[in-house]
Design an enzyme around this catalytic site. Structure first.
Site, PDB file in Angstrom:
ATOM      1  N   ARG A   1      83.336   0.360  78.413  1.00 32.17           N
ATOM      2  CA  ARG A   1      83.680   0.653  79.971  1.00 32.17           C
ATOM      3  C   ARG A   1      82.811   0.190  80.586  1.00 32.17           C
ATOM      4  O   ARG A   1      81.585   0.237  80.314  1.00 32.17           O
ATOM      5  CB  ARG A   1      84.484   2.016  80.155  1.00 32.17           C
ATOM      6  N   GLY A   2      82.749   0.129  82.077  1.00 26.41           N
ATOM      7  CA  GLY A   2      81.867  -0.215  83.066  1.00 26.41           C
ATOM      8  C   GLY A   2      81.904  -1.901  82.841  1.00 26.41           C
ATOM      9  O   GLY A   2      81.925  -2.748  82.001  1.00 26.41           O
ATOM     10  N   ALA A   3      81.961  -2.309  84.507  1.00 26.28           N
ATOM     11  CA  ALA A   3      82.172  -3.904  84.353  1.00 26.28           C
ATOM     12  C   ALA A   3      81.224  -4.877  83.632  1.00 26.28           C
ATOM     13  O   ALA A   3      81.577  -5.463  82.985  1.00 26.28           O
ATOM     14  CB  ALA A   3      82.088  -4.250  85.992  1.00 26.28           C
TER      15      ALA A   3
ATOM     16  N   ARG B   1      91.633  -5.701  81.306  1.00 25.09           N
ATOM     17  CA  ARG B   1      91.782  -4.934  82.338  1.00 25.09           C
ATOM     18  C   ARG B   1      91.692  -5.619  83.875  1.00 25.09           C
ATOM     19  O   ARG B   1      91.174  -6.687  83.434  1.00 25.09           O
ATOM     20  CB  ARG B   1      90.544  -4.061  82.360  1.00 25.09           C
TER      21      ARG B   1
ATOM     22  N   GLN C   1      83.776  10.226  83.926  1.00 26.44           N
ATOM     23  CA  GLN C   1      82.647   9.448  83.364  1.00 26.44           C
ATOM     24  C   GLN C   1      81.290   9.932  83.913  1.00 26.44           C
ATOM     25  O   GLN C   1      80.436   9.603  83.517  1.00 26.44           O
ATOM     26  CB  GLN C   1      83.152   7.965  84.034  1.00 26.44           C
TER      27      GLN C   1
ATOM     28  N   ASP D   1      82.575  -2.863  90.608  1.00 26.57           N
ATOM     29  CA  ASP D   1      83.400  -3.511  89.525  1.00 26.57           C
ATOM     30  C   ASP D   1      83.946  -5.066  90.122  1.00 26.57           C
ATOM     31  O   ASP D   1      84.100  -5.724  89.493  1.00 26.57           O
ATOM     32  CB  ASP D   1      84.961  -2.775  89.259  1.00 26.57           C
TER      33      ASP D   1
ATOM     34  N   ASN E   1      85.212   0.000  93.393  1.00 22.81           N
ATOM     35  CA  ASN E   1      84.415   0.830  92.371  1.00 22.81           C
ATOM     36  C   ASN E   1      85.413   1.862  92.126  1.00 22.81           C
ATOM     37  O   ASN E   1      86.496   2.329  92.399  1.00 22.81           O
ATOM     38  CB  ASN E   1      83.340   1.353  93.043  1.00 22.81           C
ATOM     39  N   LYS E   2      84.787   2.533  91.057  1.00 28.10           N
ATOM     40  CA  LYS E   2      85.894   3.954  90.545  1.00 28.10           C
ATOM     41  C   LYS E   2      86.356   4.683  91.788  1.00 28.10           C
ATOM     42  O   LYS E   2      85.784   5.096  92.657  1.00 28.10           O
ATOM     43  CB  LYS E   2      84.952   4.871  89.569  1.00 28.10           C
TER      44      LYS E   2
HETATM   45  O1  MRU Z   1      87.076   2.732  84.340  1.00 25.23           O
HETATM   46  P1  MRU Z   1      85.688   2.331  84.028  1.00 25.23           P
HETATM   47  O2  MRU Z   1      84.757   3.643  83.543  1.00 25.23           O
HETATM   48  O3  MRU Z   1      85.231   1.010  83.177  1.00 25.23           O
HETATM   49  O4  MRU Z   1      85.216   1.823  85.598  1.00 25.23           O
HETATM   50  C1  MRU Z   1      84.220   1.088  86.079  1.00 25.23           C
HETATM   51  C2  MRU Z   1      82.831   1.761  86.228  1.00 25.23           C
HETATM   52  O5  MRU Z   1      82.309   1.860  85.161  1.00 25.23           O
HETATM   53  C3  MRU Z   1      82.525   2.116  87.575  1.00 25.23           C
HETATM   54  O6  MRU Z   1      83.310   1.884  88.586  1.00 25.23           O
HETATM   55  C4  MRU Z   1      81.154   1.877  88.058  1.00 25.23           C
HETATM   56  O7  MRU Z   1      80.893   2.531  88.917  1.00 25.23           O
HETATM   57  C5  MRU Z   1      80.977   0.273  87.894  1.00 25.23           C
HETATM   58  S1  MRU Z   1      80.438  -0.514  86.599  1.00 25.23           S
HETATM   59  C6  MRU Z   1      78.594  -0.440  86.413  1.00 25.23           C
END
Ligand code: MRU
Length: 341
Positions: free
Chosen positions: A56-58, A93, A202, A243, A253-254
């Site tokens: 996970r994470g962009a 996603r 997370q 993201d 973002n999250k």
């Molecule tokens: O759902 P996730 O855990 O894939 O969410 C994405 C993220 O990790 C966050 O939004 C993060 O802050 C940005 S990605 C470096």
């Protein structure tokens, strides 16, 4: 606490094992209890890992998507078959633009290779080399953002972050946490406050684990404690990842990031977004066009209650006006100037 940046985890990697190309990933569903690195040669497993947040994470899903397509190309029988799977990977996603960006880099290279007379082994070598370059680029870009962002922090900084935008969200080093690591190396970090980041945690499970492992002082707070912490003067800056960033600087973002940004504004605290240029989507004039992923209700309510519905968006969009600066590998920008040179 001794700073141990040599212990920053590497979360995703495409590597050769003899004649085989394999994708390795930390299964983040198991953290912090267990640090398990899985290896696979199956693009389907990589897509499943992306959907279930094992990866996970962009930036990390961008690399994973690229790697998944490399794994498929060696088995695919036609360019049409490659394109079909590329689309399945790119849509695993919807919100992080990096996923499609990573897949398309490999797809373009695969198309260019298809136009030559080279055999499948040469094609696999070329695509493998491309993804290896992307991995190196990710680390270099993260380190550049780290040094660009560290200069924004005061010495003795107490930083609040949301979700995990660390090494676990990239190939290596991290975006928002890259800034923390660079500032920590300069002796500027007093403490990081990690929002737990409901519903999947997370922040609670990943950011705390990653920072503690690297020897950065970290305190976990529940999401609803940030206002109080800010009101007590305990936060000098908010640093988060992204993201997808629209052309006007609106940032997805999250979920929960928007609320933190509003709180930061109310308390006069700078709010910094840290993301590589691959997270910027110049095709979207503003954040209203960003597709926000809706996830399974069971993440919020593990045991369903009759008659109760759940709303579970994975992201929110922070309007550019709440963002003090956006940090990329190219420098530090006012949100409105994010597309500028
Ligand atoms: O759902 P996730 O855990 O894939 O969410 C994405 C993220 O990790 C966050 O939004 C993060 O802050 C940005 S990605 C470096």
């Amino acid at each position: 606490m001794e700073l141990r940046l040599d212990r920053i985890p590497r979360s995703v990697e495409l590597a050769r094992a003899g004649d085989e190309i394999l994708f390795s990933y930390v299964d983040e569903r198991l953290l912090p209890e267990e640090l398990l690195v899985r290896q696979t040669g199956s693009w389907e497993e990589v897509v499943d890992a992306i959907k279930t947040l094992a990866v996970r994470g962009a930036p990390a899903i961008g690399l994973a998507g690229a790697a998944a397509l490399v794994l498929w190309v060696s088995r695919a029988e036609s360019l049409a078959a490659i394109e079909e799977v590329a689309e399945k990977i790119a849509t695993a996603r919807p919100t992080a633009v990096n996923l499609r960006w990573g897949v398309e880099r490999v797809l373009e290279a695969a198309k260019a290779e298809a136009a030559t007379e080279r055999g499948p082994a040469c094609v696999a070598d070329a695509l493998y080399a491309l993804v290896s370059e992307m991995q190196e680029e990710d680390e270099r870009v993260n380190r550049e953002m780290g040094s660009n962002g560290a200069q924004l922090l005061p010495s003795g900084a107490r930083v609040l972050t949301h979700c995990n935008a660390g090494s676990l969200a990239t190939c290596y080093y991290g975006t928002a946490l890259g800034v923390v690591y660079a500032a920590a190396e300069q002796g500027k970090i007093e403490r990081v406050y990690a929002d737990e980041t409901r519903p999947v945690g997370q922040g609670a499970r990943l950011t705390t684990w990653e920072l503690a492992r690297a020897g950065v002082p970290v305190t976990l707070i529940c999401d609803n404690m940030a206002a109080s912490l800010m009101a007590q003067g305990e936060v000098d800056a908010v640093v988060v990842g992204a993201d997808r960033i629209a052309a006007n600087g609106d940032t997805a973002n999250k979920i929960g990031t928007y609320g933190v940004a509003v709180l930061a504004r109310e308390h006069g605290i700078p709010f910094y977004v840290v993301a590589p240029t691959s997270t910027i989507d110049p095709t979207l004039p503003d954040g209203s066009g960003i597709v926000v992923e809706q996830r399974d209700p069971s993440e919020v309510l593990p045991r369903a209650i009759d008659g109760v519905e759940v709303w579970n968006p994975a992201f929110d969009v922070t309007p550019a006006r709440y963002i003090t600066k956006i940090v990329t590998e190219r420098g530090v920008f006012d949100p409105a100037d994010i597309l500028g040179e």
